[in-house]
Design a protein around this motif. Structure first.
Motif, PDB file in Angstrom:
ATOM      1  N   ALA A 120     116.636  96.941  39.026  1.00  0.00           N
ATOM      2  CA  ALA A 120     115.307  96.572  39.579  1.00  0.00           C
ATOM      3  C   ALA A 120     115.469  95.281  39.650  1.00  0.00           C
ATOM      4  O   ALA A 120     113.412  94.975  40.153  1.00  0.00           O
ATOM      5  CB  ALA A 120     113.961  97.729  39.157  1.00  0.00           C
ATOM      6  N   ALA A 121     115.406  94.737  38.223  1.00  0.00           N
ATOM      7  CA  ALA A 121     114.473  93.326  38.264  1.00  0.00           C
ATOM      8  C   ALA A 121     115.337  92.285  39.056  1.00  0.00           C
ATOM      9  O   ALA A 121     115.062  91.574  39.433  1.00  0.00           O
ATOM     10  CB  ALA A 121     115.161  93.450  36.648  1.00  0.00           C
ATOM     11  N   VAL A 122     116.692  92.756  38.869  1.00  0.00           N
ATOM     12  CA  VAL A 122     117.496  92.257  40.193  1.00  0.00           C
ATOM     13  C   VAL A 122     117.133  92.423  41.867  1.00  0.00           C
ATOM     14  O   VAL A 122     116.716  90.751  42.117  1.00  0.00           O
ATOM     15  CB  VAL A 122     118.779  92.555  40.698  1.00  0.00           C
ATOM     16  CG1 VAL A 122     119.728  91.934  41.713  1.00  0.00           C
ATOM     17  CG2 VAL A 122     119.636  92.051  39.209  1.00  0.00           C
ATOM     18  N   SER A 123     116.542  93.298  42.267  1.00  0.00           N
ATOM     19  CA  SER A 123     115.630  93.920  43.080  1.00  0.00           C
ATOM     20  C   SER A 123     114.354  93.138  43.473  1.00  0.00           C
ATOM     21  O   SER A 123     113.886  92.319  43.926  1.00  0.00           O
ATOM     22  CB  SER A 123     115.928  94.790  43.664  1.00  0.00           C
ATOM     23  OG  SER A 123     115.114  95.523  44.727  1.00  0.00           O
ATOM     24  N   GLU A 124     113.652  92.721  42.284  1.00  0.00           N
ATOM     25  CA  GLU A 124     112.428  92.058  42.420  1.00  0.00           C
ATOM     26  C   GLU A 124     112.484  90.808  42.582  1.00  0.00           C
ATOM     27  O   GLU A 124     111.630  90.155  43.497  1.00  0.00           O
ATOM     28  CB  GLU A 124     111.842  92.680  40.615  1.00  0.00           C
ATOM     29  CG  GLU A 124     110.516  92.321  40.581  1.00  0.00           C
ATOM     30  CD  GLU A 124     110.305  92.519  39.309  1.00  0.00           C
ATOM     31  OE1 GLU A 124     110.036  91.470  38.273  1.00  0.00           O
ATOM     32  OE2 GLU A 124     110.070  93.750  38.827  1.00  0.00           O
ATOM     33  N   ALA A 125     113.597  89.789  41.181  1.00  0.00           N
ATOM     34  CA  ALA A 125     113.164  88.209  42.385  1.00  0.00           C
ATOM     35  C   ALA A 125     114.638  88.062  42.710  1.00  0.00           C
ATOM     36  O   ALA A 125     114.061  86.935  43.352  1.00  0.00           O
ATOM     37  CB  ALA A 125     114.543  88.078  40.256  1.00  0.00           C
ATOM     38  N   ALA A 126     115.229  88.740  43.502  1.00  0.00           N
ATOM     39  CA  ALA A 126     115.724  88.162  44.954  1.00  0.00           C
ATOM     40  C   ALA A 126     114.592  87.959  45.849  1.00  0.00           C
ATOM     41  O   ALA A 126     113.640  89.291  46.445  1.00  0.00           O
ATOM     42  CB  ALA A 126     117.237  89.625  45.766  1.00  0.00           C
ATOM     43  N   PRO A 127     114.826  87.463  46.799  1.00  0.00           N
ATOM     44  CA  PRO A 127     113.540  87.522  47.974  1.00  0.00           C
ATOM     45  C   PRO A 127     114.643  88.260  48.906  1.00  0.00           C
ATOM     46  O   PRO A 127     115.755  88.557  49.215  1.00  0.00           O
ATOM     47  CB  PRO A 127     114.404  85.708  48.211  1.00  0.00           C
ATOM     48  CG  PRO A 127     114.290  85.023  47.455  1.00  0.00           C
ATOM     49  CD  PRO A 127     115.526  86.089  46.771  1.00  0.00           C
ATOM     50  N   ASP A 128     114.058  89.258  49.916  1.00  0.00           N
ATOM     51  CA  ASP A 128     114.216  89.910  51.487  1.00  0.00           C
ATOM     52  C   ASP A 128     115.705  89.496  51.220  1.00  0.00           C
ATOM     53  O   ASP A 128     116.652  90.405  51.502  1.00  0.00           O
ATOM     54  CB  ASP A 128     113.788  89.843  52.264  1.00  0.00           C
ATOM     55  CG  ASP A 128     112.068  90.591  51.153  1.00  0.00           C
ATOM     56  OD1 ASP A 128     111.986  91.495  50.799  1.00  0.00           O
ATOM     57  OD2 ASP A 128     111.156  90.976  51.912  1.00  0.00           O
ATOM     58  N   ALA A 129     115.894  88.365  52.072  1.00  0.00           N
ATOM     59  CA  ALA A 129     117.165  87.421  52.745  1.00  0.00           C
ATOM     60  C   ALA A 129     117.842  87.699  51.757  1.00  0.00           C
ATOM     61  O   ALA A 129     119.308  88.556  51.962  1.00  0.00           O
ATOM     62  CB  ALA A 129     116.546  86.613  52.997  1.00  0.00           C
TER      63      ALA A 129
END
Length: 448
Positions: free
Chosen positions: A124-133
């Motif tokens: 979840a942290a990786v998904s949260e920190a990454a911009p959509d692209a």
């Protein structure tokens, strides 16, 4: 705009920390398999205790990873990740110093609790920190490092056990988890979205269901002499599961959100993760026990780890290649093909035993099975999370990983019964059936 900028600048350290933690979790899951025969001798473990060294970790993780996903949503993904990583490191330290098998089993359960928060939280942290692209690429890196840990685990476990002893495997976990936690402490991220609330009733029923299910399955080995030992816990597991559905579907914020399974892609991804973890944990455990036994291949720990190198290479290479393959031929074809490759790999290994072929004949089967496992395991999490709202990323990852860990512990349990009755060839038949079930599940995916 500033918030978006901060998110982008946070991605590199957060992704590095989460990938390092997943490397340790993945390595821990498979390295211990090479060490178990040595642990069996030094700690005087019986067959049931060997199963519990594996299952205490998997079962605790399966129960609490849903809590880990919920904590990622409510308290903040990075904070819950830090808690899980710290628990995992502490448990690894206790195992490294353990004087007896009972301490190892208890610490493995604590390690499973740490993994529950670390796996769900870091995803979840990786998904949260990454911009959509960049989100798909970041999740791919997270999955890649988890698969890298899985792939190098047999070789690392065998080499470390041979040269330094099995305890050093867990010292390595501490060495990886401490810097991962420190990096996340420097980038704690946003706080929780709402006050933390715990569905204690749901958690209790979930724990009863999983513990009675595994206890009942283990008792099937002695069903002829003591049928009640299997019937009673399995009946309780059925009652607990019915109660879990009834309770959780009536809550506004359920711990186990069954509504997620209304999403076809999510439901199929959960089933695939259950089956592929069933396969890989069972294969690695009983292959190592067979390879290192006098009645089997009579290998040392390092030789057994080296013999799994074709599997390890396939896991690493094809986990990284899976996104490109999926884009080229489609997820449905790739996952179905991966499931069939796993079945073919098991068949090749089985035939090598039936024809008394040389050990070299095992190598193609291990490689083909590794390709199938990598294609499924590297792709199923993305398949499951792709259609969920961002606010459900933690909950979704928790549910997916719970199915995965439960599949591992069910596989180890069933594999133990089959291994006792018909050895590794029987286990390979069981894994082939599981792989064909996975292929049938893949055919239910929509073609697009």
């Amino acid at each position: 705009m500033p918030a978006a900028s901060n998110t982008k600048s946070d991605l590199a350290p957060v992704l590095t920390a989460c990938c390092l933690a997943m490397l340790a979790v993945g390595d821990n899951s498979t390295a211990i398999m090479a060490a178990l025969p040595d642990m069996k001798g030094s700690l005087q473990l019986g067959p049931a205790e060997i199963e519990w060294v594996v299952n205490a970790y998997l079962l605790t993780a399966a129960i609490f990873i849903v809590v880990g996903g919920d904590a990622a949503d409510q308290l903040g993904a990075r904070r819950s990740s830090i808690a899980g990583i710290a628990l995992f490191a502490l448990a690894s330290l206790l195992i490294a110093l353990a004087p007896a098998g009972l301490v190892v089993v208890a610490a493995r359960a604590l390690q499973g609790l740490g993994a529950a928060f670390a796996v769900a939280g870091t995803l979840a942290a990786v998904s949260e920190a990454a911009p959509d692209a960049k989100r798909a690429e970041a999740i791919g890196a997270w999955t890649g490092f988890l698969m890298l840990g899985f792939s190098i685990g047999p070789l690392v476990g065998g080499a470390v056990t041979h040269y330094a002893g099995w305890r050093f495997i867990f010292w390595l976990n501490v060495a990886a988890m401490v810097p991962a936690a420190l990096m996340l402490l420097r980038h704690p991220g946003a706080g929780g979205r709402r006050a933390m609330s715990m569905d204690w009733v749901g958690l209790g029923i979930l724990a009863i269901f999983m513990v009675t299910l595994i206890s009942g399955l283990q008792a099937l080995a002695h069903v002829r002499t003591n049928p009640l030992a299997a019937i009673v816990p399995l009946a309780l597991a059925g009652i607990a599961f019915a109660a879990l559905i009834r309770t959780e579907t009536r809550r506004t914020q359920p711990l186990v959100d069954f509504s997620l399974f209304a999403n076809r892609s999510f439901a199929i991804a959960a089933g695939l993760l259950f089956l592929v973890m069933f396969d890989i944990m069972t294969l690695l455990l009983y292959y190592n026990l067979f390879a290192q036994s006098a009645d089997g291949l009579g290998m040392s720990a390092i030789a057994a780890g080296l013999s799994l190198l074709p599997l390890s290479v396939a896991l690493f290479v094809f986990a990284r290649a899976a996104p490109a393959i999926g884009m080229r031929i489609g997820a449905r074809r790739m996952l179905t093909g991966g499931s069939l490759l796993l079945a073919v790999g098991c068949a090749i290994i089985w035939l090598s035993f039936q024809t008394n072929a040389k050990f070299a004949a095992l190598m193609p089967g291990l490689f083909v099975a590794g390709v199938g496992i990598a294609l499924i395991y590297a792709s199923a999490p993305r398949l499951g999370l792709a259609t969920l709202p961002q606010l459900q990323a933690g909950k979704g990852s928790g549910m997916l990983n719970s199915c995965s860990f439960l599949g591992g512990t069910v596989g180890v349990t069933f594999g133990g019964i089959v291994f006792a009755l018909s050895g590794l060839p029987g286990v390979l038949v069981l894994l082939g059936i599981s792989a064909l079930a996975s292929a049938a599940l893949c055919l239910r995916l929509r073609t697009h």
